[in-house]
Design a protein around this motif. Sequence first.
Motif, PDB file in Angstrom:
ATOM      1  N   VAL A 190       3.873  -2.624  -3.955  1.00  0.00           N
ATOM      2  CA  VAL A 190       3.806  -4.168  -4.193  1.00  0.00           C
ATOM      3  C   VAL A 190       5.056  -4.706  -4.952  1.00  0.00           C
ATOM      4  O   VAL A 190       5.791  -5.319  -4.692  1.00  0.00           O
ATOM      5  CB  VAL A 190       2.610  -4.807  -4.881  1.00  0.00           C
ATOM      6  N   GLU A 191       5.534  -3.847  -5.794  1.00  0.00           N
ATOM      7  CA  GLU A 191       6.577  -3.992  -6.758  1.00  0.00           C
ATOM      8  C   GLU A 191       7.896  -3.917  -6.036  1.00  0.00           C
ATOM      9  O   GLU A 191       8.800  -4.749  -5.947  1.00  0.00           O
ATOM     10  CB  GLU A 191       6.785  -2.854  -7.875  1.00  0.00           C
ATOM     11  N   ALA A 192       8.040  -2.855  -5.080  1.00  0.00           N
ATOM     12  CA  ALA A 192       8.942  -2.647  -4.448  1.00  0.00           C
ATOM     13  C   ALA A 192       9.127  -3.654  -3.167  1.00  0.00           C
ATOM     14  O   ALA A 192      10.371  -4.149  -2.935  1.00  0.00           O
ATOM     15  CB  ALA A 192       9.053  -1.429  -3.602  1.00  0.00           C
ATOM     16  N   LEU A 193       8.140  -4.377  -2.572  1.00  0.00           N
ATOM     17  CA  LEU A 193       8.282  -5.230  -1.811  1.00  0.00           C
ATOM     18  C   LEU A 193       8.665  -6.629  -2.332  1.00  0.00           C
ATOM     19  O   LEU A 193       9.495  -7.405  -1.741  1.00  0.00           O
ATOM     20  CB  LEU A 193       6.983  -5.614  -0.922  1.00  0.00           C
ATOM     21  N   ALA A 194       8.203  -6.897  -3.633  1.00  0.00           N
ATOM     22  CA  ALA A 194       8.490  -8.016  -4.223  1.00  0.00           C
ATOM     23  C   ALA A 194      10.039  -8.210  -4.682  1.00  0.00           C
ATOM     24  O   ALA A 194      10.583  -9.178  -4.798  1.00  0.00           O
ATOM     25  CB  ALA A 194       7.662  -8.071  -5.552  1.00  0.00           C
ATOM     26  N   ALA A 195      10.664  -6.683  -4.931  1.00  0.00           N
ATOM     27  CA  ALA A 195      11.965  -6.877  -5.062  1.00  0.00           C
ATOM     28  C   ALA A 195      12.950  -6.786  -3.878  1.00  0.00           C
ATOM     29  O   ALA A 195      14.078  -6.786  -3.960  1.00  0.00           O
ATOM     30  CB  ALA A 195      12.184  -5.430  -5.897  1.00  0.00           C
ATOM     31  N   GLY A 196      12.088  -7.244  -2.789  1.00  0.00           N
ATOM     32  CA  GLY A 196      13.082  -7.078  -1.479  1.00  0.00           C
ATOM     33  C   GLY A 196      13.213  -5.734  -0.714  1.00  0.00           C
ATOM     34  O   GLY A 196      13.963  -5.698   0.243  1.00  0.00           O
ATOM     35  N   GLY A 197      12.401  -4.807  -1.095  1.00  0.00           N
ATOM     36  CA  GLY A 197      12.623  -3.481  -0.569  1.00  0.00           C
ATOM     37  C   GLY A 197      11.673  -3.330   0.674  1.00  0.00           C
ATOM     38  O   GLY A 197      10.968  -4.189   1.161  1.00  0.00           O
ATOM     39  N   ARG A 198      11.817  -2.055   1.100  1.00  0.00           N
ATOM     40  CA  ARG A 198      11.158  -1.685   2.553  1.00  0.00           C
ATOM     41  C   ARG A 198      10.077  -0.679   2.096  1.00  0.00           C
ATOM     42  O   ARG A 198      10.612   0.402   1.466  1.00  0.00           O
ATOM     43  CB  ARG A 198      11.860  -1.567   3.725  1.00  0.00           C
ATOM     44  N   VAL A 199       8.870  -0.764   2.629  1.00  0.00           N
ATOM     45  CA  VAL A 199       7.883   0.200   2.185  1.00  0.00           C
ATOM     46  C   VAL A 199       7.244   0.699   3.315  1.00  0.00           C
ATOM     47  O   VAL A 199       6.794   0.098   4.314  1.00  0.00           O
ATOM     48  CB  VAL A 199       6.634  -0.305   1.345  1.00  0.00           C
ATOM     49  N   LEU A 200       7.176   2.230   3.656  1.00  0.00           N
ATOM     50  CA  LEU A 200       6.375   2.872   4.618  1.00  0.00           C
ATOM     51  C   LEU A 200       5.321   3.586   3.904  1.00  0.00           C
ATOM     52  O   LEU A 200       5.244   4.490   2.904  1.00  0.00           O
ATOM     53  CB  LEU A 200       7.290   3.990   5.398  1.00  0.00           C
ATOM     54  N   ARG A 201       4.166   3.289   4.459  1.00  0.00           N
ATOM     55  CA  ARG A 201       2.789   3.971   4.229  1.00  0.00           C
ATOM     56  C   ARG A 201       2.536   4.986   5.177  1.00  0.00           C
ATOM     57  O   ARG A 201       2.020   4.704   6.320  1.00  0.00           O
ATOM     58  CB  ARG A 201       1.708   2.788   3.680  1.00  0.00           C
ATOM     59  N   LEU A 202       2.535   6.212   4.825  1.00  0.00           N
ATOM     60  CA  LEU A 202       2.135   7.419   5.487  1.00  0.00           C
ATOM     61  C   LEU A 202       0.549   7.584   5.122  1.00  0.00           C
ATOM     62  O   LEU A 202       0.431   8.368   4.214  1.00  0.00           O
ATOM     63  CB  LEU A 202       2.979   8.574   5.654  1.00  0.00           C
ATOM     64  N   ASP A 203      -0.518   7.309   5.875  1.00  0.00           N
ATOM     65  CA  ASP A 203      -1.785   7.567   5.543  1.00  0.00           C
ATOM     66  C   ASP A 203      -2.387   8.587   6.422  1.00  0.00           C
ATOM     67  O   ASP A 203      -2.837   8.516   7.530  1.00  0.00           O
ATOM     68  CB  ASP A 203      -2.362   6.115   5.710  1.00  0.00           C
ATOM     69  N   LEU A 204      -2.056   9.851   5.901  1.00  0.00           N
ATOM     70  CA  LEU A 204      -2.752  10.964   6.626  1.00  0.00           C
ATOM     71  C   LEU A 204      -4.114  11.351   6.002  1.00  0.00           C
ATOM     72  O   LEU A 204      -4.867  12.158   6.505  1.00  0.00           O
ATOM     73  CB  LEU A 204      -1.985  12.096   6.283  1.00  0.00           C
ATOM     74  N   GLU A 222       2.980 -12.377   4.158  1.00  0.00           N
ATOM     75  CA  GLU A 222       3.911 -12.700   5.094  1.00  0.00           C
ATOM     76  C   GLU A 222       4.795 -11.568   5.041  1.00  0.00           C
ATOM     77  O   GLU A 222       5.385 -11.264   6.239  1.00  0.00           O
ATOM     78  CB  GLU A 222       4.725 -14.026   4.972  1.00  0.00           C
ATOM     79  N   VAL A 223       5.157 -10.760   3.939  1.00  0.00           N
ATOM     80  CA  VAL A 223       6.020  -9.808   3.806  1.00  0.00           C
ATOM     81  C   VAL A 223       5.184  -8.538   4.636  1.00  0.00           C
ATOM     82  O   VAL A 223       5.669  -7.826   5.331  1.00  0.00           O
ATOM     83  CB  VAL A 223       6.379  -9.403   2.406  1.00  0.00           C
ATOM     84  N   LEU A 224       3.778  -8.577   4.336  1.00  0.00           N
ATOM     85  CA  LEU A 224       3.034  -7.325   5.108  1.00  0.00           C
ATOM     86  C   LEU A 224       3.121  -7.692   6.354  1.00  0.00           C
ATOM     87  O   LEU A 224       3.172  -6.333   7.067  1.00  0.00           O
ATOM     88  CB  LEU A 224       1.854  -7.564   4.384  1.00  0.00           C
ATOM     89  N   ARG A 225       3.312  -8.585   7.128  1.00  0.00           N
ATOM     90  CA  ARG A 225       3.406  -8.996   8.394  1.00  0.00           C
ATOM     91  C   ARG A 225       4.611  -8.502   9.093  1.00  0.00           C
ATOM     92  O   ARG A 225       4.788  -8.286  10.338  1.00  0.00           O
ATOM     93  CB  ARG A 225       2.900 -10.594   8.747  1.00  0.00           C
ATOM     94  N   ASP A 226       5.648  -8.565   8.263  1.00  0.00           N
ATOM     95  CA  ASP A 226       7.005  -8.485   8.884  1.00  0.00           C
ATOM     96  C   ASP A 226       7.326  -6.775   8.801  1.00  0.00           C
ATOM     97  O   ASP A 226       7.429  -6.110   8.168  1.00  0.00           O
ATOM     98  CB  ASP A 226       7.932  -9.137   7.598  1.00  0.00           C
ATOM     99  N   ALA A 227       7.309  -6.375  10.234  1.00  0.00           N
ATOM    100  CA  ALA A 227       7.864  -4.993  10.220  1.00  0.00           C
ATOM    101  C   ALA A 227       9.020  -4.691   9.904  1.00  0.00           C
ATOM    102  O   ALA A 227       9.478  -3.483  10.036  1.00  0.00           O
ATOM    103  CB  ALA A 227       7.511  -4.962  11.795  1.00  0.00           C
ATOM    104  N   GLU A 228       9.974  -5.330   9.672  1.00  0.00           N
ATOM    105  CA  GLU A 228      11.251  -5.285   8.825  1.00  0.00           C
ATOM    106  C   GLU A 228      11.044  -4.870   7.392  1.00  0.00           C
ATOM    107  O   GLU A 228      12.096  -4.358   6.796  1.00  0.00           O
ATOM    108  CB  GLU A 228      12.300  -6.109   9.262  1.00  0.00           C
ATOM    109  N   ARG A 229       9.926  -5.116   6.846  1.00  0.00           N
ATOM    110  CA  ARG A 229       9.637  -4.935   5.288  1.00  0.00           C
ATOM    111  C   ARG A 229       8.452  -3.862   4.961  1.00  0.00           C
ATOM    112  O   ARG A 229       8.641  -3.407   4.075  1.00  0.00           O
ATOM    113  CB  ARG A 229       9.335  -6.285   4.766  1.00  0.00           C
ATOM    114  N   PHE A 230       7.580  -3.644   5.984  1.00  0.00           N
ATOM    115  CA  PHE A 230       6.363  -2.932   5.761  1.00  0.00           C
ATOM    116  C   PHE A 230       5.812  -2.439   6.924  1.00  0.00           C
ATOM    117  O   PHE A 230       5.502  -2.993   7.959  1.00  0.00           O
ATOM    118  CB  PHE A 230       5.304  -3.774   4.873  1.00  0.00           C
ATOM    119  N   LEU A 231       5.467  -1.083   6.793  1.00  0.00           N
ATOM    120  CA  LEU A 231       5.000  -0.340   8.013  1.00  0.00           C
ATOM    121  C   LEU A 231       3.842   0.393   7.521  1.00  0.00           C
ATOM    122  O   LEU A 231       4.023   1.090   6.222  1.00  0.00           O
ATOM    123  CB  LEU A 231       6.137   0.517   8.615  1.00  0.00           C
ATOM    124  N   TYR A 232       2.935   0.541   8.196  1.00  0.00           N
ATOM    125  CA  TYR A 232       1.745   1.490   7.885  1.00  0.00           C
ATOM    126  C   TYR A 232       1.393   2.151   9.206  1.00  0.00           C
ATOM    127  O   TYR A 232       1.342   1.624  10.334  1.00  0.00           O
ATOM    128  CB  TYR A 232       0.534   0.475   7.521  1.00  0.00           C
TER     129      TYR A 232
END
Length: 337
Positions: A86-100, A120-130
Motif C-alpha cells: 500500500v505504501e509503494a502504491l501510494a508513492a506512485g510505484g508499481r506492485v506485483l503480488r506473486l501468490d503461490l 482505482e489504483v488496484l484496478r489499474d494494470a499499469e500499477r498493480f498486478l496479482y
Amino acid sequence: MNNTQSCNSPMGTVATLHTESVNRVATELCGYVDVGSILDGSAIEPPVPSVCLRSDGIGLFYEGQFNVVFGDPESGKTLLCDFASVEALAAGGRVLRLDLDHNGPQSTLSRLIDFGADEEVLRDAERFLYVEPAERVQMLHIIEHMEVWKPTLVILDSIGELLPLYGSNSNSADEFTDVHTRVIKPLTRTGAAVVGIDHLAKGADSRAYGPTGTAAKRRAIGGTSIRVKVDQAFTPDAGGSAYLSIHKDRHGGLRRHSPSGDREPLAGKFCILGDTINVQAPLSTDRNPEETAPEADVAAIANLDPAPTSARETRERLKWSDKRARTAFKSWQKESA
C-alpha cells in the motif's frame, strides 16, 4: 591470443581496433561495470533501504535486492507485506503480488483496501498486478513481462511454495540456487525490491538460525532478512503487533539506524491499531525481547552461590532449557558489568 581481445569473440575480430574501441566492445560483451561513470557522479554512498518505511523514514527493504521476511504462521508476515504494498502504491510505484500460497485475490484485495489502498489504483494494470502462478511456463512469461513493466515492489508469497513449482527442495543448496537464478535474480534486475515470505523450522536450534532449509537461502539475500515475532496476536477487529528484528542486513543501512547490543537488533514494531498502521522505529535503548530475559530469571542467576561461569553451567544448576539459560546468563552478565 591478443590480451585485448573481447570475451569469447573469434580470433582477430577486435585486434585491429583502437584501444578505446576494444575496451568498449569488451565491456559490452563481457558486461563489465563502467566504474568511471560511477566515480564521476556524486559522492558514493552505501545502499540505503527505502521500501516499507518506519516512522523515522528509514526503510526495511532494499530496492534491486532480494529481501526476506520470516516467522511463525499468523505472526504478521503477510500483513507487513500488505503494508509495504500500500505504501509503494501510494508513492506512485508499481506492485506485483506473486501468490503461490493461495491466499486468494479477494482476501488480498480486501486487506489492501483496509490498509488504505486506492481502489482505482488496484484496478489499474499499469500499477498493480496479482497472479497465482501454477506452472513454470507461466512464471517465465511473468518474469519476461516484468522486464518491461518494471515493478517497484514484488511480494513473493511464499518461498516454500515457489521451490516445489520447480520440483526443488528447500534443503538442497543446488536446487534453491537454480530457482533463485531462474526467478528471484531476474526480478531483482528489474530494480524492484523483491520480498520473499518464508517460514521457520520447528526445531529450536533451526529456529534460531532462521528460515527453513539450506544455508544457500541466507547467502542469496542481497538486502535484509527480517524476523517477525508476534507481540499481540493479530485479529480482524482489534488489530495486533509484531516485533521486527534484523536477521541479516548485507549493506548495514538498516542496522546503522537500529539499536546495538543484540545479536538480532530490533528493527521496529509493526502495529495495527484501528485505522493506524505503521512500523514504529525503535529507540536507541530498545532491546530485542527475544534476547532479553525476565527479571525473575536474572535474579535467579544472581542468587546462585558461587556465581555461574557459563550459560551451560546455569542451565545445569537451574534445570532450564538451553535457550532460557543462554538468554538469562547474557542479561545477567550485562547487568553485572
